[in-house]
Each structure stands twice: as C-alpha cells, then as structure tokens.
Enzyme design. Sequence first.
Site, mmCIF file in Angstrom:
data_model
loop_
_atom_site.group_PDB
_atom_site.id
_atom_site.type_symbol
_atom_site.label_atom_id
_atom_site.label_comp_id
_atom_site.label_asym_id
_atom_site.label_seq_id
_atom_site.Cartn_x
_atom_site.Cartn_y
_atom_site.Cartn_z
ATOM 1 N N ILE A 29 10.878 49.323 11.434
ATOM 2 C CA ILE A 29 10.810 50.711 10.342
ATOM 3 C C ILE A 29 11.927 50.532 9.758
ATOM 4 O O ILE A 29 12.933 50.683 8.834
ATOM 5 C CB ILE A 29 9.653 51.683 11.105
ATOM 6 N N SER A 153 4.958 60.439 15.686
ATOM 7 C CA SER A 153 3.531 58.666 15.537
ATOM 8 C C SER A 153 2.223 59.635 15.660
ATOM 9 O O SER A 153 2.360 61.111 16.494
ATOM 10 C CB SER A 153 3.876 58.472 16.899
ATOM 11 N N TYR A 178 5.212 58.454 26.011
ATOM 12 C CA TYR A 178 5.678 57.729 24.878
ATOM 13 C C TYR A 178 5.005 59.298 23.780
ATOM 14 O O TYR A 178 5.627 59.529 23.141
ATOM 15 C CB TYR A 178 4.764 56.580 24.661
ATOM 16 N N LYS A 182 6.998 61.323 21.480
ATOM 17 C CA LYS A 182 6.845 61.855 20.226
ATOM 18 C C LYS A 182 6.481 63.030 19.814
ATOM 19 O O LYS A 182 7.403 63.398 18.626
ATOM 20 C CB LYS A 182 5.961 60.975 19.793
#
Length: 313
Positions: A29, A153, A178, A182
Amino acid sequence: MSASRTWNVRRLPAARDRTALVTGANAGIGYFVAEQLAAAGATVVLAARSAAKAETAMASIRSRTPDARLRHVPLDLADPASVKAVVDHLDTDRLDALIHNAGIALDDPPRRLDAYGRELMFATNHLGHFALTQWLAPLLAAAPAGRVVTVGSFAARSERLDLDDLQSVQDYDAKRSYGRSKLAQMSFGFELDRRLRALDSGVLSVVAHPGGALDSLTPPRAGLHAAGRAARVAALPARAVLQGKEAGAWPIVRAALDPGVRGGELWGPRVFKLRGVPRREPVPAHMADPETATRLWAASCELTGTDPHLGFC
Ligand SMILES: NC(=O)c1ccc[n+]([C@@H]2O[C@H](COP(=O)([O-])OP(=O)(O)OC[C@H]3O[C@@H](n4cnc5c(N)ncnc54)[C@H](OP(=O)(O)O)[C@@H]3O)[C@@H](O)[C@H]2O)c1
C-alpha cells in the site's frame, strides 16, 4: 470547508508544492501511496529499510511519472537510532505530510522482540511511528498546513488495549497483538489531533485505513510485485468484498491531500469499510477514548525515551 464531494481517486488535486514522507513506501500500500502522490506532483520521500527496494520502487514510479520528484531515506522503525536519524537524512525545511504506513503482521508464535527487547509489532507499528512524529514535528509545524496520516486497520475494531501489558508479555497471541498494535496507532492518531488542537497548531492528525487489500488483487508493478496467474484466479471471488493495494492507498492519499479533511477524522473504503472509494467513517468510541490515549501516550514516551524538551512527552 467540508471534504470534497467530488473526490476522484484518479484525478487528484495538484500537489506540486507539497513534500510527503511515506514509511514503508517500497512495497504494498505504501508504494501505491507514493506512486499516487508523485503523480499528483508532490515530492515524495520513500522511507524504507532497504535502499535497493526503494530504488526499485522509485524506478517503477518514474516509469509512470517521468518527472516524479523522489528521494529515499533509510528507516528501520524497530531501531530508535534509525528513527531519530531520519531528520538528518531528510534535507528539507518543511514536511507537508507524514504518512505512517509501514507495518508488520506476524502470523505465528513465538512472541518476537526487537533489538531493544520490545515486542516487535508494537515496537514497529506504534512506537516507531510515535517517535518518528516527535522527531519530525518541527518540520511539520514549518509547513503551512502539515498533516500526519496514521494508517490503522479494521483489525483494531474488535480489540481493546491492555494498558498493563502493552507488549503482550503475559498473554501473547500474534493476531491479537497485531490488532492491538494497530489500535495503539489509531488511538495515538486521534490523541495527537486533540493535543495539536489544544496547542492551536496548524498541523492536523488524521487516521485512515485501507480496508482489506490483497497482493493477489493488486495490479503488477515491474520489479516490485506481480501476482501469478494461479493466485489471481484464486483471488477472484475475494474481489466481491476486498480489493488490491492500489485501491487500499486511496483513503490514505485522500487523508493526505483533500483540503476539506479535518483533524481527528477517520477515512476508509466505502463498501463494507473493506473496498471502494474513500469516505469518512464514524470514529468508534474505544479508538478515541481520551483516558486510554493519555496512558498510552505516557507509556510510549517511556518506551521510546523521546525528548520531553521538544514538548511532545
Ligand atoms: N493489506 C491489508 O489488507 C491491510 C489491512 C489493514 C491495515 N493494513 C495496514 O496497511 C499498512 C501497509 O500494509 P501492506 O499490506 O501494504 O503491507 P506490506 O505489503 O507487508 O508492506 C509493509 C511495508 O512496511 C515495511 N516495514 C516493515 N517493517 C518495517 C520496519 N521495521 N521499518 C521500516 N519499514 C518496515 C515493509 O518494508 P520491507 O520491504 O523492508 O519489509 C514494507 O514496505 C500496514 O500498516 C498495515 O498494518 C493493511
């Protein structure tokens, strides 16, 4: 001013007078964010660990935008010395946009640490960007309307921070850690905007997320990425709900360039928050809780050893 209703992801406003730094711009991205900003005329600084990968990315951007103004600065977000050194490598007197894109998502145990003993995803995704913002704050303040765009996210939606165990020492699960890293980033992005407003700063902090963006749905770029035919065919059903990384970059680019975007906003893809053109989303309460964010900020200052004299900690 409200965000432009007629935003066209393929006809961006001219950005020739802007300089933007994108972390992790050598792949995924971040590469497409750099490509799209460069096509709009911005000077783009690709902050990446590998000079070779950054060169390949810059060659790919130049093959599409021959007069692109591009530079590489070395950055390893998991190394505080590398983060601090970015400002010395930058050679600019102002920064219009700082885009916190780079990230890692580990799939499996065991819990991994950086060279300083910090849990690797929390250190890379959150602490590295937290410190980078501090070191680059004077350059952002020197721009007429500086912006920090933090890439969050959907994985953060269902998570909650454990402020007594930010680095998952007690209870490690890769997917949860994770998601929490985020969430820490997004909480930081909203808190940063509150602090900037309290200081009457002209700098904005905006949070954006790419939805669900797969390599296998991403258009090829020479030397960087080309999904094989089998992978592309296998990914076709996913196209109904997900997208490629070129499209994943759209909300981030809009957060950086749309003159109507305001600080403290959350931007993501229109369709199921997973794919499509960018639109503003309501901010979930747990992401913007000021008490949690204040405690996270204090812990982040301690863990990064950043300099209180710069007014950040
Ligand atoms: N893809 C999705 O569906 C999705 C969904 C939600 C959120 N996101 C977020 O979007 C961002 C980009 O994701 P992506 O899918 O494009 O990931 P990606 O293709 O895996 O690219 C990650 C980028 O981060 C860089 N990076 C990793 N560790 C780094 C470090 N220590 N220092 C500096 N750079 C580092 C990588 O550089 P190297 O090449 O050197 O490894 C690479 O440029 C991430 O923040 C991710 O959490 C993605």
